[in-house]
Write an enzyme that holds these catalytic residues in place. Structure first.
Site, mmCIF file in Angstrom:
data_model
loop_
_atom_site.group_PDB
_atom_site.id
_atom_site.type_symbol
_atom_site.label_atom_id
_atom_site.label_comp_id
_atom_site.label_asym_id
_atom_site.label_seq_id
_atom_site.Cartn_x
_atom_site.Cartn_y
_atom_site.Cartn_z
ATOM 1 N N ASP A 205 5.082 17.133 6.770
ATOM 2 C CA ASP A 205 6.056 17.969 7.659
ATOM 3 C C ASP A 205 7.375 17.540 7.398
ATOM 4 O O ASP A 205 7.935 16.251 7.764
ATOM 5 C CB ASP A 205 5.597 17.869 9.027
ATOM 6 N N VAL A 206 8.289 18.192 6.606
ATOM 7 C CA VAL A 206 9.730 17.702 6.567
ATOM 8 C C VAL A 206 10.557 17.510 7.682
ATOM 9 O O VAL A 206 11.457 16.813 7.655
ATOM 10 C CB VAL A 206 10.389 18.795 5.290
ATOM 11 N N TYR B 236 19.478 31.250 10.262
ATOM 12 C CA TYR B 236 19.252 30.934 8.838
ATOM 13 C C TYR B 236 20.236 30.691 7.915
ATOM 14 O O TYR B 236 20.316 29.751 7.173
ATOM 15 C CB TYR B 236 18.497 32.291 8.324
ATOM 16 N N LYS C 294 21.669 27.050 6.175
ATOM 17 C CA LYS C 294 21.913 26.957 4.820
ATOM 18 C C LYS C 294 23.278 26.351 4.481
ATOM 19 O O LYS C 294 23.784 25.921 3.578
ATOM 20 C CB LYS C 294 21.460 28.251 3.861
#
Length: 278
Positions: free
Chosen positions: A64-65, A158, A162
């Site tokens: 799990d990152v 989101y 990014k």
């Protein structure tokens, strides 16, 4: 042509599907040793097993990152398996597009988005940093998005994650100059990936589609029903409107397939006829 991928030890997160699976398969076919990591351990193993079945070298890791412990264990496992980490591809991500008005339905997904898209990239980078510095060279490839280019409605969280990926990446490049190469890959919308399944409110795509929203949604519906004209899915056409995920995977592989002294810093790949306004 020279092959600068062969022999490299490459760690890829989100390798159980989407871009991660495609990149894993492509670099393995070029002779890389691949650590396939995914929160779905069975999916990672399926990809690694497929690579091994064709003569490639791959190991699967459940990770799990958002967990630094998992990512450090992944890095240790890759070094134990392959002796080094030459390339880290921080690919895992989610895309819970939603308006602020959707907060009741979206908040949990937004928090997970921050954990995966920001903390995941940070954890992945931290996990391999000391190893790469000790080796004297390394390459970190981070998956960003055109959503990180500019704030738009429907993508507050989101897009912010990014944009953070872009900042983390450029700061790493500056701090590790001459030791670690850094590549930012900014996919445009690629409908044929699992990422679209994490969208909370489909209408929130308006921020990146603008005046092209209705045309895009019509195309998307036709594709889902298998009614989109085949000639419009031909990448040989200048009007090609919907990028296949293979082209993003090829761009990632191209960035890896460079001499150590050459770094491709920022990559955006889009269909020539796509609908996205960013």
């Amino acid at each position: 042509m020279s092959n600068h991928v062969a022999g490299k030890s490459i760690v890829i997160t989100g390798a159980g599907g989407g871009f991660g699976k495609l990149v894993s398969e492509r670099v393995a076919a070029l002779g890389a040793k691949v650590a396939c990591a995914d929160v779905d351990g069975a999916a990672a193993e399926a990809v690694a097993a497929g690579i091994r079945s064709t003569g490639g070298e791959a190991r699967a890791f459940r990770a799990d990152v958002s967990s630094i412990a998992d990512m450090r264990a992944l890095a240790r496992g890759a070094v134990e398996a392959f002796g080094a980490i030459d390339v880290m591809v921080n690919n895992a991500g989610v895309m819970p597009l939603a308006f602020y008005a959707d907060h009741e339905a979206a908040l949990e997904a937004w928090h997970r988005c921050i954990d995966v898209n920001i903390k995941g990239v940070l954890n992945g980078t931290v996990a391999v940093y000391d190893q790469m510095i000790a080796q004297g060279r390394g390459h970190v490839v981070n998956l960003s998005s055109i959503y990180g280019n500019f704030p738009v409605v429907g993508a507050a969280v989101y897009g912010a994650t990014k944009a953070a990926v872009n900042f983390l990446s450029e700061s790493l490049r500056v701090e590790s100059r001459g030791k670690i190469k850094v590549t930012i890959v900014k996919p445009t919308g690629v409908p044929a990936t699992n990422l679209a399944s994490t969208v909370v409110n489909q209408a929130a795509a308006v921020g990146i589609l603008g005046q092209n929203l209705n045309e895009f949604m019509e195309m998307f519906g036709q594709m889902a029903e298998g009614k989109f004209p085949a000639e419009k899915l031909d990448p040989g056409s200048i009007a090609y409107p919907s990028l296949a995920p293979e082209f993003i995977a090829d761009a990632i592989v191209h960035a890896i397939d460079q001499p150590w002294g050459v770094s491709i810093g920022d990559v955006t790949v889009r269909a020539a006829g796509d609908h996205f306004i960013l």
